[in-house]
Design an enzyme around this catalytic site. Structure first.
Site, PDB file in Angstrom:
ATOM      1  CD  GLU A   4      -2.380  -1.613   2.428  1.00  0.00           C
ATOM      2  OE1 GLU A   4      -1.759  -1.295   3.461  1.00  0.00           O
ATOM      3  OE2 GLU A   4      -3.211  -2.532   2.379  1.00  0.00           O
ATOM      4  CE1 TYR A  26       7.359  -0.164  -3.662  1.00  0.00           C
ATOM      5  CE2 TYR A  26       5.646   1.483  -3.395  1.00  0.00           C
ATOM      6  CZ  TYR A  26       6.660   0.723  -2.872  1.00  0.00           C
ATOM      7  OH  TYR A  26       6.993   0.849  -1.547  1.00  0.00           O
TER       8      TYR A  26
END
Ligand code: COA
Length: 147
Positions: free
Chosen positions: A104, A116
């Protein structure tokens, strides 16, 4: 820069906490780092010339893995440290036959989201108002990488 990636010793925790305080909007407390260590989470450091320049904390359960925390020392940003940690993590996960990795991230954290995405994590959902901010709350993006 090509840091060495190692599992941490308990004595490294103060260095992790110092990095965390200097880069995170809502830093883990020292107690959270110690609890994570005793919970048996995977805790890895990137070291350059014997100095801790970044860290990665993960939890793996069966064939799934969650990234709990990752950070690079502010003096070493944009030098490939977090990339080295995530490359290490992909190999680590492959060896353990992990199917997917989750995390998250704050919707406003463009640096982490770009990191990411570079490692082919994809957004799979949103947790509304998941994080506190100075002025209120902020959504979390849920991201996944599947092998
Ligand atoms: C996010 C963070 C870990 C990146 O660490 P880093 O060691 O500087 O990252 P790298 O040098 O390996 O960068 C890899 C990629 O991340 C992205 N990135 C890193 N910093 C960025 C920035 N300031 N802005 C935009 N993209 C960025 C880029 O895509 C970069 O690839 P590129 O160099 O080919 O452009 C670091 O900024 C940090 O410690 N942030 C605070 C903690 C945090 O937010 N952790 C994530 C919690 S979910």
């Amino acid at each position: 820069m090509k840091p060495e990636i190692e599992s941490i010793d308990l004595k490294d925790i103060a260095d992790l906490y110092a990095i965390e305080k200097s880069v995170s909007q809502s830093p883990w407390t020292l107690e959270m780092f110690i609890a994570s260590f005793h919970a048996g989470h995977g805790m890895f450091v990137a070291k350059s010339e014997d100095k801790i320049v970044g860290f990665l904390i993960i939890m793996d359960v069966m064939e799934q893995l969650e990234i709990l925390n990752i950070a690079t020392h502010p003096d070493f940003h944009k030098q490939g440290i977090a990339s080295q940690l995530l490359s290490f993590l992909k190999n680590y996960a492959k060896q353990r036959e992990i199917n997917s990795m989750f995390l998250e991230v704050r919707k406003s954290n463009q640096a982490a989201i770009a990191l990411y995405q570079k490692f082919e994590f994809e957004q799979i959902g949103i947790r509304k108002k998941y994080y506190k901010t100075d002025s209120g709350q902020e959504d979390a993006l849920m991201m996944q990488f599947s092998f």
